[in-house]
Design an enzyme around this catalytic site. Structure first.
Site, mmCIF file in Angstrom:
data_model
loop_
_atom_site.group_PDB
_atom_site.id
_atom_site.type_symbol
_atom_site.label_atom_id
_atom_site.label_comp_id
_atom_site.label_asym_id
_atom_site.label_seq_id
_atom_site.Cartn_x
_atom_site.Cartn_y
_atom_site.Cartn_z
ATOM 1 N N ASP A 281 0.866 -1.175 0.000
ATOM 2 C CA ASP A 281 0.000 0.000 0.000
ATOM 3 C C ASP A 281 0.914 1.241 0.000
ATOM 4 O O ASP A 281 2.135 1.147 0.137
ATOM 5 C CB ASP A 281 -0.962 -0.012 1.189
ATOM 6 C CG ASP A 281 -2.181 0.886 0.944
ATOM 7 O OD1 ASP A 281 -2.138 1.732 0.025
ATOM 8 O OD2 ASP A 281 -3.184 0.760 1.679
HETATM 9 C C1 NOJ Z 1 -4.088 3.953 0.142
HETATM 10 C C2 NOJ Z 1 -5.267 3.054 0.376
HETATM 11 O O1 NOJ Z 1 -5.127 2.405 1.621
HETATM 12 C C3 NOJ Z 1 -5.464 2.012 -0.709
HETATM 13 O O2 NOJ Z 1 -6.690 1.376 -0.500
HETATM 14 C C4 NOJ Z 1 -5.411 2.624 -2.073
HETATM 15 O O3 NOJ Z 1 -5.579 1.630 -3.045
HETATM 16 C C5 NOJ Z 1 -4.077 3.329 -2.243
HETATM 17 N N1 NOJ Z 1 -3.934 4.360 -1.235
HETATM 18 C C6 NOJ Z 1 -3.908 3.928 -3.629
HETATM 19 O O4 NOJ Z 1 -4.757 4.997 -3.799
#
Ligand code: NOJ
Length: 762
Positions: A281
């Protein structure tokens, strides 16, 4: 600049690095092995880099990085014209001409916004979920996207967690069904399809169990609970063929998911047989230092790659440190190669080696108006939204409303085109969403009159507004009405007094149910509470339309609203869909995919909790039983609950046999009758209870459901086949077993209103 690049792209009609058609695993392996032989270490490490467009570096630099072979993929761009020059840089300028892929958070629609996942989950309709994902994929791929960071299948049992809105609720079985249905929709027949996007199941693992519902917090969980309740949805997504998995930001029993070898290698790859790509993430590798398991970025990079994180999202550590770590012998080349193989494999499976422009298309085919109405799928969005609405109360048949007289449409969310889209609204445009006010006006036409008053701001708390407006939205999205609260209230009360019925939209602005939006209260903010009470005092019929992304505590609303309709964030066509239900053009059939607590102090309230030694029993003295003495035990609205404009009865449960042999099956059936005045749908739910087992089992577990339409007066038999697999659970050794003994079958229209009968597994 953009124009000349676009022109150059249109010259690239055939791929520079042509791979065979996706399909044959042998071909794929040979193709990738051959390509990897020609890659330098730096080029390999470049493939592991996932760049956030707009956040990581300016565009000119990004183009150079791509041309230098230092980017594997990007996310956050949303049009073919944006993606084309980036792909040009990869396949025309980089040494090996390896295409990059384009990803985005397409969670509940791309341009046409469908209800948030919690809303879709309320449909109890897998076809609706598959179709919404399919349409999202069609729209996203037409915008040059190859992958989506979805579905989000984290089990959520603590509604304080803002990301409850993004998932499908609290139940392992239901969420697993939706995980499968979404992956199927996003990927279509194959992620290589020109109108498919590869699904990245997230957030692996257990993100929904963050302590206290506080986002990014730690997770500590027994193996039994993990295996039984929280892991199944990810597994279901993987088994459905998801090409990617996104790793969670939290730690799991002391080890961050991002450095968790057990999670990523032993469980995901070895035990589940996952063959796709894993991605961290946002910034999670760098964050390993903050978790305190890595002393610096170098150690963070080593831990992550060794644990099995293939791609690093918005991180600097891989690029900065992996070359040195390999040269120093601290990271074996096989770890790098393994990760690169998965990244290239994903691109192969997306069909990008065959045609890097398969979704971007040619410049001359770019839509003249990217936001054109014709690019939307409104009918499907309206249908999905209608199916996602849950009728919680309907006193004295307040609903459906007549299309006549004067309706006062009131509330801070009544005319809120941004909020109705919900968070993670991808490329959705608020200018294209239909608000509740618009929906009521369209439905009523000339046959009645609509008066509107905002009545209150979502909240009067300037600190909260400031917090919500600090998010990464394009512009501040909460614009406060500057009038004094009393003035707004007075206007609303006057509008209500002059109307026959009040329809008031209250709840949360969408940012309140989002990433980083954990709450310490589940009630409506004070401004809205005051509005509801003032409207109630007018004595006019009060229809409360809720817009929110998590269960709220609705004790007052339940007692005082004449009708209460949970609409979540219903998407682009939300206003029309809600009006369809308010005026009876559609008979609501949604059921809650998550329990609603009576109060904050009562959480967690999930229905399938483990058995305990001193359970509270309705009708018996509560002393020395497990409950809170100031409040009635049990949820305000149970899992699976939802009303209709008609009524249904369920007969006693009949079993084909009182005993099941090992490896055998029995049939459980009920007769469901529409006893009310109109045609309608309901969801018949099958729960099982293991009466005694070697470990403590849940009080009951959903194991099947059937949504059926019955004409007024019609009765139909509903049959469920129960087999031994449905009786299985993880025992103390984490073996998945069915143990002989007594079971109870429960069938009903919510998790509490059930009929039951016992049988034995011999
Ligand atoms: C952080 C989030 O936790 C995740 O769900 C998301 O896909 C990513 N950012 C990318 O935007």
């Amino acid at each position: 600049m953009l124009v000349s690049l676009a022109l150059s792209a249109s010259l690239v009609c055939s791929p520079v690095l042509a791979g065979p058609a996706p399909g044959h695993a042998g071909d794929k392996n040979a193709f990738i092995a051959d390509l990897m032989k020609r890659m330098t270490l730096d080029e390999k490490i470049g493939q592991l880099r996932l760049i956030s467009i707009g956040a990581d570096m300016p565009q000119p630099r990004l183009l150079e990085e791509i041309a230098a072979g230092r980017v594997g993929g990007t996310f956050n761009s949303v049009t073919p014209a944006e993606n084309r020059p980036l792909q040009d840089a990869a396949v025309r300028r980089s040494r090996l001409k390896i295409p990059i892929f384009f990803a985005y958070d397409v969670v509940h629609g791309h341009r046409t916004i469908f209800p948030i996942s919690l809303g879709l989950a309320s449909s109890w309709d897998l076809a609706t979920v598959t179709q919404s994902a399919r349409i999202a994929a069609i729209e996203a791929s037409a915008d040059g996207l190859d992958a989506t960071f979805a579905p989000m299948v984290d089990i959520a049992r603590d509604p304080r967690w803002g990301r409850t809105s993004e998932g499908f609720g609290e139940d392992p079985y239901l969420v697993s069904q939706y995980a499968r249905a979404s992956v199927k929709g996003f990927q279509g027949g194959s992620p290589a399809g020109a109108d498919s996007v590869m699904a990245f199941v997230k957030h692996f693992a257990l993100y929904g169990a963050v302590e206290g519902g506080r986002d990014y917090n730690t997770v500590d969980m027994s193996p039994l609970r993990m295996y039984q309740d929280y892991l199944p949805p990810y597994r279901a997504g993987v088994d459905a063929g998801a090409g990617g998995v996104m790793i969670a930001l939290n730690s799991v029993n002391g080890v961050p998911a991002t450095s968790n070898t057990w999670l990523l290698r032993d469980l995901l790859r070895k035990s589940w047989g996952f063959k796709g790509v894993t991605v961290s993430d946002h910034g999670a590798i760098d964050e390993l230092t903050k978790h305190g398991v890595a002393k610096d970025g170098r150690e963070a990079a080593r831990l992550a790659i060794r644990a099995g994180v293939d791609m690093s999202m918005h991180d600097s550590a891989y690029l900065a440190y992996l070359p040195g770590l390999v040269k120093a012998g601290e990271v074996p080349m096989r770890d790098i190669d393994g990760a690169v193989r998965e990244v290239l494999g994903a691109k192969y499976d997306m069909g990008l080696f065959q045609d890097p422009y398969r979704r971007i298309g040619k410049a001359e085919q770019d839509p003249p108006d990217i936001d054109a109405e014709s690019r939307l799928h409104r009918a499907a969005a309206r249908e999905a939204a209608r199916r996602s609405l849950v009728l919680l109360e309907n006193r004295a048949q307040t609903l459906p409303l007549k299309k006549a007289g004067t309706i006062a449409v009131i509330g801070p969310l009544a005319d809120a085109p941004i909020d109705i889209m919900g968070s993670w609204s991808a490329a959705g445009k608020s200018g294209q969403s239909v608000t509740l006010l618009q929906g009521v006006r369209d439905a009523l036409g000339a046959s009645g009159r609509v008066v509107y008053a905002r009545g209150a701001n979502v909240t009067d708390d300037a600190g909260v507004v400031g917090y919500l407006n600090f998010m990464n939205w394009d512009k501040p999205e909460i614009v406060q009405d500057k009038r004094a609260p009393d003035e707004m209230l007075a206007e609303a009360v006057a509008a209500a007094r002059g109307a026959d019925t009040i329809v008031v939209a209250v709840g949360e602005s969408r940012g309140m149910s989002h990433e980083a939006s954990s709450r310490t209260s589940l009630s409506l903010p004070g401004s809205q509470d005051a509005l509801l009470r003032a409207l109630k005092a007018t004595g006019k019929p009060l229809v409360v339309v809720l817009m929110n992304g998590r269960p709220l505590t609705l004790g007052w609303e339940k007692e005082n609203a004449d009708a209460l309709l949970e609409t979540w964030y219903a998407g682009t066509e939300g206003g029309h869909a809600i009006a369809d239900v308010l005026f009876g053009d559609y008979n609501p059939a949604g059921k809650l995919p998550i329990s609603f607590p009576r109060s904050l102090g009562q959480i967690p309230t999930y229905y399938n909790h483990p058995r305990i030694g001193r359970p509270y029993r309705p009708g018996e003295p509560p002393n020395y039983t497990s409950q809170y003495f100031e409040e009635q035990p049990g949820p305000l609205y149970p899992f699976g609950y939802g009303l209709s404009y008609t009524d249904f009865s369920v007969s006693e449960v009949a079993l084909s046999s009182p005993a099941m042999a090992r490896g055998g099956r029995i049939e459980a059936s009920v007769t469901v009758k529409n006893t009310g005045p109109r045609d309608g749908e309901t969801v018949v739910q099958l729960y099982l209870r293991d009466v005694a087992a070697s470990v403590v089992r849940p009080v009951k577990e959903l194991k099947g459901f059937r949504k059926l339409m019955l004409k007024a007066g019609e009765a139909r038999e509903v049959r469920f086949t129960i087999d031994e697999d449905m009786l299985k659970f993880f025992n103390a050794q984490l073996d998945y077993v069915a143990e002989p003994g007594d079971f109870t079958v429960q069938i009903g229209l919510d998790s509490q209103a059930v009929r039951e009968r016992g049988f034995v597994l011999r």
